[in-house]
Design an enzyme around this catalytic site. Structure first.
Site, PDB file in Angstrom:
ATOM      1  N   GLN A 282      -0.338  -8.998  -7.094  1.00 47.19           N
ATOM      2  CA  GLN A 282      -0.873 -10.354  -7.212  1.00 47.19           C
ATOM      3  C   GLN A 282      -0.067 -11.240  -8.154  1.00 47.19           C
ATOM      4  O   GLN A 282      -0.234 -12.459  -8.138  1.00 47.19           O
ATOM      5  CB  GLN A 282      -2.326 -10.301  -7.685  1.00 47.19           C
ATOM      6  CG  GLN A 282      -3.300  -9.746  -6.662  1.00 47.19           C
ATOM      7  CD  GLN A 282      -3.409 -10.609  -5.423  1.00 47.19           C
ATOM      8  OE1 GLN A 282      -3.178 -11.817  -5.460  1.00 47.19           O
ATOM      9  NE2 GLN A 282      -3.763  -9.995  -4.310  1.00 47.19           N
TER      10      GLN A 282
ATOM     11  N   CYS B  46     -21.847  -7.829   1.764  1.00 44.38           N
ATOM     12  CA  CYS B  46     -22.270  -8.326   3.070  1.00 44.38           C
ATOM     13  C   CYS B  46     -21.106  -8.545   4.026  1.00 44.38           C
ATOM     14  O   CYS B  46     -21.319  -8.718   5.216  1.00 44.38           O
ATOM     15  CB  CYS B  46     -23.037  -9.633   2.910  1.00 44.38           C
ATOM     16  SG  CYS B  46     -24.521  -9.481   1.926  1.00 44.38           S
TER      17      CYS B  46
ATOM     18  N   THR C  54       0.831  -1.205   0.000  1.00 43.14           N
ATOM     19  CA  THR C  54       0.000   0.000   0.000  1.00 43.14           C
ATOM     20  C   THR C  54       0.865   1.255   0.000  1.00 43.14           C
ATOM     21  O   THR C  54       0.624   2.196  -0.771  1.00 43.14           O
ATOM     22  CB  THR C  54      -0.931  -0.005   1.223  1.00 43.14           C
ATOM     23  OG1 THR C  54      -1.889  -1.051   1.086  1.00 43.14           O
ATOM     24  CG2 THR C  54      -1.669   1.322   1.357  1.00 43.14           C
TER      25      THR C  54
ATOM     26  N   HIS D  50       4.332 -10.078   1.214  1.00 38.37           N
ATOM     27  CA  HIS D  50       3.496 -11.085   1.872  1.00 38.37           C
ATOM     28  C   HIS D  50       2.525 -11.755   0.901  1.00 38.37           C
ATOM     29  O   HIS D  50       1.922 -12.774   1.239  1.00 38.37           O
ATOM     30  CB  HIS D  50       2.749 -10.481   3.065  1.00 38.37           C
ATOM     31  CG  HIS D  50       1.600  -9.600   2.703  1.00 38.37           C
ATOM     32  ND1 HIS D  50       0.299 -10.038   2.690  1.00 38.37           N
ATOM     33  CD2 HIS D  50       1.551  -8.296   2.348  1.00 38.37           C
ATOM     34  CE1 HIS D  50      -0.504  -9.049   2.353  1.00 38.37           C
ATOM     35  NE2 HIS D  50       0.227  -7.978   2.134  1.00 38.37           N
TER      36      HIS D  50
END
Length: 514
Positions: free
Chosen positions: A179, A322, A69, A198
């Protein structure tokens, strides 16, 4: 079984060994001239060289950050600052990592010359792929930076980095390779690249920022002498050494493991729709990451589904609304115009086995059926399975027949438009005759309840009849059109809720076609 390496990968054995050794040998400040400092510096330089070799760049182009990030934030803001003479225009795709979106939002509020930063978001198709032509159309003389991920973190779709780099020309292109860095090389043509250790089995707390020679870059933070002035603060030498060692190891294993995992994911992609009724597998079936697959189940609360899989021994994740603390849909699934409810992302580790995948496929149908059981829906049976009928809905809900069992589980909505659009005039025509529609009040109900109510009640109107679903959950704007596409019904669009007796929200209009 841990099936969530897209979030974070278990520490690779090579990383563990390297970390342990570096804690003893590389603990000192690499900027100091005494022996232990020089030793730490040699380890840091060797790690930088390893990362550069794997990524195909020069060692002095590589800087280490505290996370992926941070690498994205510094890369974007540094490139924008370095190219401020070009202009203040930023271009990125609609499915980028949230770190890109948040940085872009800040850039729009940042003074730039006489105005503020400007941002253009490039759309994607239903597979999650950004078209090079759309990137080309978004560029303009004042464009200072373009951003595109190498592959999507939620659905696995590989982006056309090389083609986009070509259309960008002299506009710098930043590629988020979080990724894919541990699995495959990134196509050439980019100006800046970021990655996160990571994700490939290195320790958390190590990011990578690569700035190619000749690319204008100005740190957005106060000056610091470390990491070529690009990243302030003390470097974690042992973690960086472990990150570099594990990157070399996983890339050496990648060709063999990618082929094996590709086959396991193909098995999941083909079997889930056969085993579970009312499911949509999303993302590009061909141009994708080898280890990742995402599917969405109608009428299912994603958080409940993930909890059921966890009890069965499977750790997976979700991009559905959700499971979000903000109760907003996944921006990736929303941009694709696909179902956002009941979303499951499976990302396999390098040591995943065929037996583990088969066990996942064995337990999934029962868990989905258990979650759906109280809903009172008649669902079509999966191919090759005995019919699955669940009855006994909540009292007072009326007809619980729901969708006809013989309806197809897929197919396009008759006359519906993608991404929630409506055929011109249809919504207005129905709105004018609001009294003729069956009105379902789902105001105040969250995902996936508005869609469940629609499925329960659509049998109450004849073929050609209209249902107006009143809802104030943003996910309904995405999931009701997606439901129509999966169930072969016609989505007519939106109308003011007031025309159907609502005091807030939106009326989503559906015509029954079967």
């Amino acid at each position: 079984m841990y099936f969530d390496v897209a979030s974070t990968a278990p520490l690779h054995p090579v990383a563990r060994q390297a970390l342990t050794a570096a804690l003893d040998e590389g603990w000192a400040d690499p900027a100091r001239l005494y022996r232990s400092g020089r030793q730490a510096r040699m380890l840091l330089d060797a790690a930088r060289g390893t990362v550069a070799e794997v990524l195909g760049v020069r060692a002095d182009e590589v800087a280490f950050t505290a996370s992926g990030t941070q690498a994205l934030q510094l890369g974007m803001l540094g490139a924008l600052a370095g190219n401020r003479r070009r202009g203040a225009h930023l271009v990125h795709s609609a499915v980028e990592h949230s770190a890109v979106l948040h940085t872009a939002e800040q850039w729009e509020r940042t003074p730039a010359g006489t105005g503020t930063g400007e941002v253009t978001v490039v759309p994607v198709d239903r597979l999650g792929r950004a078209a090079p032509a759309d990137f080309a159309a978004a560029l303009r003389p004042g464009t200072a930076l373009a951003v595109l991920q190498s592959a999507n973190h939620e659905v696995g779709t590989v982006q056309p980095v090389g083609e986009v780099a070509a259309v960008c020309g002299d506009v710098p292109l930043l590629v988020d390779a979080a990724q894919s860095a541990g699995r495959a090389a990134v196509p050439a043509g980019w100006s800046l690249l970021t990655a996160s250790a990571h994700k490939w089995g290195g320790p958390a707390g190590v990011g990578v920022l690569v700035v190619r020679k000749g690319v204008r870059y100005s740190s957005p933070l106060p000056a610091d002498e470390r990491e070529a002035g690009r990243v302030p603060g003390y470097v974690n030498v042992p973690a960086i050494v472990a990150a570099a060692a594990s990157l070399r190891a996983v890339r050496a294993e990648a060709e063999r493991e990618n082929a094996r995992l590709h086959g396991l994911v193909d098995r999941i992609r083909t079997q889930v729709p056969l085993l579970v009724p009312e499911v949509e597998v999303v993302g590009d079936p061909v141009g994708r990451l080898p280890h990742l697959v995402t599917f969405s189940c109608l009428y299912v609360d994603g958080e409940v589904l993930l909890a059921g899989l966890d009890r069965a021994g499977f750790a997976v994740s979700s991009g559905s609304s959700c499971t979000s603390s903000t109760l907003t849909p996944s921006h990736v699934l929303a941009a694709m115009g696909v179902l956002t409810e009941g979303n499951v992302r499976v990302s396999l580790p390098f040591d995943a086995t065929e037996a583990e995948v088969e066990r996942f496929l064995a337990v999934l149908p029962g868990i989905v059926a258990e979650v759906r059981a109280p809903l009172g829906l008649d669902l079509p049976a999966p191919a090759g399975a005995a019919p699955v009928t669940v009855r006994g809905g909540e009292p007072g809900t009326g007809d619980t027949d729901g969708p006809d069992a013989g309806e197809p589980a897929g197919g396009a909505a008759g006359g519906g438009a993608p991404n929630g659009g409506a055929p011109e005039g249809d919504a207005a025509g129905v709105a004018a005759a609001g009294g003729e529609a069956l009105v379902l009040d789902a105001l105040g109900k969250r995902c996936p309840l508005p869609v469940i109510e629609l499925a329960r009640r659509i049998g109450e109107v004849p073929a050609g009849g209209t249902i107006a679903v009143l809802a104030d959950d943003e996910a309904a704007r995405l999931d009701i059109p997606a439901w129509c596409g999966m169930r072969g019904q016609e989505y007519l669009g939106e109308a003011p809720a007031a025309g159907y007796g609502g005091d807030r929200g939106v009326a989503y209009l559906v015509r029954r076609t079967t």
